[in-house]
Write a protein that holds these residues in place. Structure first.
Motif, PDB file in Angstrom:
ATOM      1  N   SER A   5      -7.984   3.755  -4.667  1.00 14.39           N
ATOM      2  CA  SER A   5      -7.349   4.365  -5.834  1.00 14.39           C
ATOM      3  C   SER A   5      -5.849   4.093  -5.804  1.00 14.39           C
ATOM      4  O   SER A   5      -5.261   3.886  -4.749  1.00 14.39           O
ATOM      5  N   VAL A   6      -5.287   4.089  -7.011  1.00 12.69           N
ATOM      6  CA  VAL A   6      -3.846   3.927  -7.189  1.00 12.69           C
ATOM      7  C   VAL A   6      -3.378   5.099  -8.030  1.00 12.69           C
ATOM      8  O   VAL A   6      -3.916   5.335  -9.116  1.00 12.69           O
ATOM      9  N   LEU A 127     -19.950  -4.238  -4.134  1.00 14.16           N
ATOM     10  CA  LEU A 127     -18.749  -4.692  -4.830  1.00 14.16           C
ATOM     11  C   LEU A 127     -17.631  -3.676  -4.634  1.00 14.16           C
ATOM     12  O   LEU A 127     -17.833  -2.479  -4.828  1.00 14.16           O
ATOM     13  N   PRO A 128     -16.443  -4.141  -4.284  1.00 15.49           N
ATOM     14  CA  PRO A 128     -15.321  -3.217  -4.161  1.00 15.49           C
ATOM     15  C   PRO A 128     -14.871  -2.718  -5.530  1.00 15.49           C
ATOM     16  O   PRO A 128     -15.016  -3.418  -6.535  1.00 15.49           O
ATOM     17  N   VAL A 129     -14.339  -1.508  -5.545  1.00 14.24           N
ATOM     18  CA  VAL A 129     -13.876  -0.872  -6.773  1.00 14.24           C
ATOM     19  C   VAL A 129     -12.432  -0.443  -6.604  1.00 14.24           C
ATOM     20  O   VAL A 129     -12.080   0.235  -5.641  1.00 14.24           O
ATOM     21  N   LEU A 130     -11.608  -0.843  -7.579  1.00 13.41           N
ATOM     22  CA  LEU A 130     -10.208  -0.422  -7.651  1.00 13.41           C
ATOM     23  C   LEU A 130     -10.072   0.436  -8.893  1.00 13.41           C
ATOM     24  O   LEU A 130     -10.483   0.027  -9.981  1.00 13.41           O
ATOM     25  N   ILE A 131      -9.508   1.635  -8.722  1.00 16.62           N
ATOM     26  CA  ILE A 131      -9.460   2.565  -9.850  1.00 16.62           C
ATOM     27  C   ILE A 131      -8.130   3.317  -9.890  1.00 16.62           C
ATOM     28  O   ILE A 131      -7.591   3.695  -8.840  1.00 16.62           O
ATOM     29  N   SER A 145     -15.780  10.452  -4.010  1.00 19.89           N
ATOM     30  CA  SER A 145     -15.738   9.357  -3.041  1.00 19.89           C
ATOM     31  C   SER A 145     -16.036   9.816  -1.615  1.00 19.89           C
ATOM     32  O   SER A 145     -16.110   8.986  -0.705  1.00 19.89           O
ATOM     33  N   GLY A 146     -16.219  11.100  -1.432  1.00 14.51           N
ATOM     34  CA  GLY A 146     -16.565  11.616  -0.113  1.00 14.51           C
ATOM     35  C   GLY A 146     -15.492  11.365   0.933  1.00 14.51           C
ATOM     36  O   GLY A 146     -15.790  11.285   2.119  1.00 14.51           O
ATOM     37  N   THR A 150      -9.744   4.453  -0.084  1.00 14.15           N
ATOM     38  CA  THR A 150      -8.422   4.099   0.398  1.00 14.15           C
ATOM     39  C   THR A 150      -7.416   4.443  -0.693  1.00 14.15           C
ATOM     40  O   THR A 150      -7.623   4.105  -1.851  1.00 14.15           O
ATOM     41  N   SER A 151      -6.370   5.129  -0.331  1.00 15.25           N
ATOM     42  CA  SER A 151      -5.310   5.462  -1.275  1.00 15.25           C
ATOM     43  C   SER A 151      -4.215   4.411  -1.127  1.00 15.25           C
ATOM     44  O   SER A 151      -3.578   4.319  -0.079  1.00 15.25           O
ATOM     45  N   LEU A 152      -4.044   3.606  -2.178  1.00 13.72           N
ATOM     46  CA  LEU A 152      -3.065   2.531  -2.140  1.00 13.72           C
ATOM     47  C   LEU A 152      -1.750   2.978  -2.747  1.00 13.72           C
ATOM     48  O   LEU A 152      -1.733   3.740  -3.717  1.00 13.72           O
ATOM     49  N   PRO A 153      -0.637   2.476  -2.213  1.00 16.72           N
ATOM     50  CA  PRO A 153       0.649   2.769  -2.850  1.00 16.72           C
ATOM     51  C   PRO A 153       0.702   2.064  -4.203  1.00 16.72           C
ATOM     52  O   PRO A 153       0.037   1.047  -4.412  1.00 16.72           O
ATOM     53  N   SER A 154       1.472   2.588  -5.108  1.00 19.06           N
ATOM     54  CA  SER A 154       1.539   1.988  -6.450  1.00 19.06           C
ATOM     55  C   SER A 154       2.537   0.831  -6.463  1.00 19.06           C
ATOM     56  O   SER A 154       3.518   0.840  -7.195  1.00 19.06           O
ATOM     57  N   HIS A 155       2.236  -0.155  -5.623  1.00 16.38           N
ATOM     58  CA  HIS A 155       3.027  -1.376  -5.516  1.00 16.38           C
ATOM     59  C   HIS A 155       2.084  -2.564  -5.644  1.00 16.38           C
ATOM     60  O   HIS A 155       1.070  -2.642  -4.943  1.00 16.38           O
ATOM     61  N   GLU A 156       2.439  -3.483  -6.520  1.00 15.75           N
ATOM     62  CA  GLU A 156       1.573  -4.621  -6.816  1.00 15.75           C
ATOM     63  C   GLU A 156       1.157  -5.391  -5.563  1.00 15.75           C
ATOM     64  O   GLU A 156      -0.019  -5.737  -5.410  1.00 15.75           O
TER      65      GLU A 156
END
Length: 169
Positions: A5-6, A127-131, A145-146, A150-156
Motif C-alpha cells: 500500500s501507498v 499476482l502482486p497488488v499495489l494499492i 490484508s491480515g 508492505t507499507s511503501l513510502p510515497s516516493h516513486e
C-alpha cells in the motif's frame, strides 16, 4: 502473498504518484490490470468527479453521479463502479498480467465490496497488488490484508523498486 500500500495525507498525491509509476512500468514492459483515478478535466472538482482509467487500455469510467449545482454532496454511481470492477476482474481472469494496480482501498472495499474480490483473486493466483490507501480506511485495509501488506513510502523510486521486485514481465 505480495501486497503493498501507498499512503499519503496530501489530497490527490497518491493518485498522481500511482499514475507516474504505472507509466514507467508500462514503458518497462510490465503488464498490468486494475484501475487508476485520473485528474478531472475541470480544476477544483476533484472531490466529486471521479473517473477511473481501466488498465491497461481503457475505457475511462465515470464512477460518480452529478447531483446538480445546488448539491453539497457527491455520490458514488454504484452501478458504474461495479461495471468498472467487473471489467477489471474480467481482464484479471483473462491472464497475461504481471501486476495489479488499484487507485485505492476505499469505502466500498472496507465494506466488503468494490475491488476486494479482485484483490483476493490476484493474490490467490500469485499476482502482486499495489494499492493506494487513505488514512480513513487504513484499519479496514490492515484487517483485510491480515497484517501481511508492505507499507511503501510515497516516493516513486521506492514504489518502482517494490513493483520491479515483485512483478516479472
Amino acid at each position: 502473498m505480495a501486497i503493498a500500500s501507498v499512503l499519503s495525507n496530501q489530497r490527490g498525491h497518491t493518485d498522481a504518484l500511482l499514475n507516474h509509476v504505472y507509466l514507467q512500468l508500462k514503458r518497462d514492459g510490465v503488464r498490468m490490470v486494475g484501475a487508476l483515478r485520473v485528474a478531472p478535466a475541470i480544476a477544483g472538482t476533484w472531490d466529486c468527479e471521479s473517473d477511473l482509467w481501466l488498465l491497461p487500455d481503457g475505457p475511462m469510467a465515470r464512477i460518480t453521479q452529478n447531483l446538480g449545482p445546488g448539491s453539497t454532496a457527491c455520490r458514488m454511481d454504484t452501478g458504474a463502479f461495479e461495471d468498472a470492477v467487473g471489467l477489471a476482474t474480467t481482464r484479471l481472469k483473462a491472464g497475461g498480467a504481471d501486476l495489479v494496480i488499484l487507485n485505492k482501498f476505499g469505502l466500498s472495499e472496507a465494506e466488503g465490496r468494490g475491488f476486494r474480490a479482485l484483490i483476493a483473486d490476484a493474490l490467490g493466483i500469485g499476482l502482486p497488488v499495489l494499492i493506494g490507501l487513505s488514512p480513513t480506511h487504513r484499519i479496514a485495509f490492515e484487517r483485510f490484508s491480515g497484517g501481511l501488506a508492505t507499507s511503501l513510502p510515497s516516493h516513486e523510486d521506492a514504489i518502482l523498486a517494490w513493483c520491479r521486485q515483485e512483478a516479472s514481465p
